[in-house]
Motif scaffolding. Structure first.
Motif, PDB file in Angstrom:
ATOM      1  N   ARG A 158       0.834  -1.208   0.000  1.00  0.00           N
ATOM      2  CA  ARG A 158       0.000   0.000   0.000  1.00  0.00           C
ATOM      3  C   ARG A 158       0.867   1.256   0.000  1.00  0.00           C
ATOM      4  NH1 ARG A 158      -4.358   2.525  -1.478  1.00  0.00           N
ATOM      5  NH2 ARG A 158      -5.138   4.010  -0.002  1.00  0.00           N
ATOM      6  N   SER A 159       1.985   1.231   0.722  1.00  0.00           N
ATOM      7  CA  SER A 159       2.871   2.378   0.845  1.00  0.00           C
ATOM      8  C   SER A 159       4.310   1.946   0.625  1.00  0.00           C
ATOM      9  CB  SER A 159       2.736   2.981   2.257  1.00  0.00           C
ATOM     10  OG  SER A 159       3.738   3.933   2.514  1.00  0.00           O
ATOM     11  N   CYS A 160       5.122   2.857   0.109  1.00  0.00           N
ATOM     12  CA  CYS A 160       6.557   2.596  -0.024  1.00  0.00           C
ATOM     13  C   CYS A 160       7.247   2.620   1.339  1.00  0.00           C
ATOM     14  CB  CYS A 160       7.200   3.651  -0.936  1.00  0.00           C
ATOM     15  SG  CYS A 160       6.653   3.527  -2.654  1.00  0.00           S
ATOM     16  N   PHE A 161       6.602   3.204   2.319  1.00  0.00           N
ATOM     17  CA  PHE A 161       7.171   3.315   3.663  1.00  0.00           C
ATOM     18  C   PHE A 161       6.722   2.124   4.511  1.00  0.00           C
ATOM     19  CE2 PHE A 161       6.969   7.529   1.816  1.00  0.00           C
ATOM     20  CZ  PHE A 161       8.270   7.972   2.007  1.00  0.00           C
ATOM     21  N   TYR A 162       7.227   0.958   4.164  1.00  0.00           N
ATOM     22  CA  TYR A 162       6.811  -0.276   4.831  1.00  0.00           C
ATOM     23  C   TYR A 162       7.852  -0.816   5.802  1.00  0.00           C
ATOM     24  CZ  TYR A 162       9.577  -2.556   1.158  1.00  0.00           C
ATOM     25  OH  TYR A 162      10.582  -2.937   0.310  1.00  0.00           O
ATOM     26  N   THR A 163       8.947  -0.103   5.979  1.00  0.00           N
ATOM     27  CA  THR A 163       9.979  -0.521   6.924  1.00  0.00           C
ATOM     28  C   THR A 163      10.105   0.532   8.016  1.00  0.00           C
ATOM     29  OG1 THR A 163      11.195  -1.636   5.169  1.00  0.00           O
ATOM     30  CG2 THR A 163      12.408  -1.174   7.188  1.00  0.00           C
ATOM     31  N   ALA A 164      10.013   0.094   9.261  1.00  0.00           N
ATOM     32  CA  ALA A 164      10.193   0.986  10.407  1.00  0.00           C
ATOM     33  C   ALA A 164      11.488   0.592  11.115  1.00  0.00           C
ATOM     34  CB  ALA A 164       9.021   0.857  11.378  1.00  0.00           C
ATOM     35  N   VAL A 165      12.099   1.555  11.767  1.00  0.00           N
ATOM     36  CA  VAL A 165      13.260   1.272  12.608  1.00  0.00           C
ATOM     37  C   VAL A 165      12.778   1.375  14.046  1.00  0.00           C
ATOM     38  CG1 VAL A 165      15.598   1.949  13.255  1.00  0.00           C
ATOM     39  CG2 VAL A 165      14.828   2.211  10.876  1.00  0.00           C
ATOM     40  N   ARG A 166      12.753   0.230  14.710  1.00  0.00           N
ATOM     41  CA  ARG A 166      12.256   0.146  16.092  1.00  0.00           C
ATOM     42  C   ARG A 166      13.311  -0.514  16.956  1.00  0.00           C
ATOM     43  NH1 ARG A 166       6.092  -1.767  14.526  1.00  0.00           N
ATOM     44  NH2 ARG A 166       5.455   0.255  13.690  1.00  0.00           N
ATOM     45  N   ASP A 167      13.703   0.206  17.993  1.00  0.00           N
ATOM     46  CA  ASP A 167      14.758  -0.282  18.894  1.00  0.00           C
ATOM     47  C   ASP A 167      16.012  -0.664  18.115  1.00  0.00           C
ATOM     48  OD1 ASP A 167      13.155   0.034  21.212  1.00  0.00           O
ATOM     49  OD2 ASP A 167      12.186  -1.895  20.803  1.00  0.00           O
ATOM     50  N   GLY A 168      16.330   0.135  17.080  1.00  0.00           N
ATOM     51  CA  GLY A 168      17.542  -0.090  16.310  1.00  0.00           C
ATOM     52  C   GLY A 168      17.448  -1.194  15.279  1.00  0.00           C
ATOM     53  N   GLU A 169      16.294  -1.803  15.136  1.00  0.00           N
ATOM     54  CA  GLU A 169      16.095  -2.907  14.191  1.00  0.00           C
ATOM     55  C   GLU A 169      15.127  -2.500  13.097  1.00  0.00           C
ATOM     56  OE1 GLU A 169      17.529  -5.980  14.407  1.00  0.00           O
ATOM     57  OE2 GLU A 169      18.599  -5.426  16.239  1.00  0.00           O
ATOM     58  N   GLU A 170      15.376  -2.983  11.868  1.00  0.00           N
ATOM     59  CA  GLU A 170      14.429  -2.782  10.775  1.00  0.00           C
ATOM     60  C   GLU A 170      13.289  -3.774  10.926  1.00  0.00           C
ATOM     61  OE1 GLU A 170      15.970  -2.742   6.818  1.00  0.00           O
ATOM     62  OE2 GLU A 170      17.726  -1.568   7.410  1.00  0.00           O
ATOM     63  N   VAL A 171      12.070  -3.253  10.867  1.00  0.00           N
ATOM     64  CA  VAL A 171      10.878  -4.097  11.017  1.00  0.00           C
ATOM     65  C   VAL A 171       9.940  -3.832   9.847  1.00  0.00           C
ATOM     66  CG1 VAL A 171       8.901  -4.647  12.489  1.00  0.00           C
ATOM     67  CG2 VAL A 171      11.077  -3.946  13.530  1.00  0.00           C
ATOM     68  N   GLU A 172       9.542  -4.881   9.159  1.00  0.00           N
ATOM     69  CA  GLU A 172       8.566  -4.746   8.064  1.00  0.00           C
ATOM     70  C   GLU A 172       7.192  -4.578   8.680  1.00  0.00           C
ATOM     71  OE1 GLU A 172       6.678  -7.638   4.737  1.00  0.00           O
ATOM     72  OE2 GLU A 172       8.872  -7.628   4.818  1.00  0.00           O
TER      73      GLU A 172
END
Length: 124
Positions: free
Chosen positions: A104-118
Motif C-alpha cells: 500500500r505504501s513505499c514506507f513499509y519498513t520501520a526502525v524500532r529499537d535499532g532494528e528494521e521491522v517490516e
C-alpha cells in the motif's frame, strides 16, 4: 510566495538543479503517506490538467503516469505547495498498492529499537 496570484503557474515553484521538485503522495481519505517521487514543471502541469498524477522518472528520464502500466492509478484530489514552494504534497485517491513492491505504501519498513521491522506486507 505563491499568494495573491489567482492562476497557479508551476514555473514559480523552486526546483533543484535538475529541474525537479519532491512530491509526497498521501491518500486523501486515510491520510496514509504512500510514496515520494519527483516532478518537474511539465509533470505538475500535466497532473493539474488531466487529474492523473504524473511524475518524472529520473532513471528512465521520462514522464511516468502513476498506474499507466500497473493499473494502480493515482487520481488527483488536491495539490498542495509547502511554505518554501520547494516540495509538493499530492493528495490522491489511490487504486491498489502505491509501491512497486505491491505494498500500500513505499514506507513499509520501520526502525524500532535499532532494528528494521517490516510493518506492511504485500497486498494480495
Amino acid at each position: 510566495m505563491l499568494k495573491g496570484n489567482p492562476m497557479f503557474d508551476p514555473s514559480r515553484l523552486k526546483y533543484d538543479q535538475n529541474g525537479l521538485i519532491p512530491a509526497i503522495a498521501q491518500d486523501a481519505g486515510t491520510g496514509d503517506v504512500l510514496m515520494m517521487a519527483w516532478m518537474n514543471a511539465e509533470s505538475v502541469a500535466q497532473t493539474l490538467k488531466t487529474g492523473r498524477v504524473t511524475y518524472w522518472s529520473r532513471s528512465r528520464q521520462s514522464f511516468w503516469i502513476k498506474g499507466e502500466s500497473s493499473g494502480h492509478v493515482q487520481e488527483l484530489v488536491e495539490l498542495r505547495v509547502d511554505c518554501d514552494a520547494d516540495c509538493l504534497l499530492v493528495l490522491v485517491n489511490q487504486t491498489g498498492p502505491a509501491c512497486h513492491t505491491n505494498r500500500r505504501s513505499c514506507f513499509y519498513t520501520a526502525v524500532r529499537d535499532g532494528e528494521e521491522v517490516e510493518i506492511l506486507r504485500p497486498m494480495a
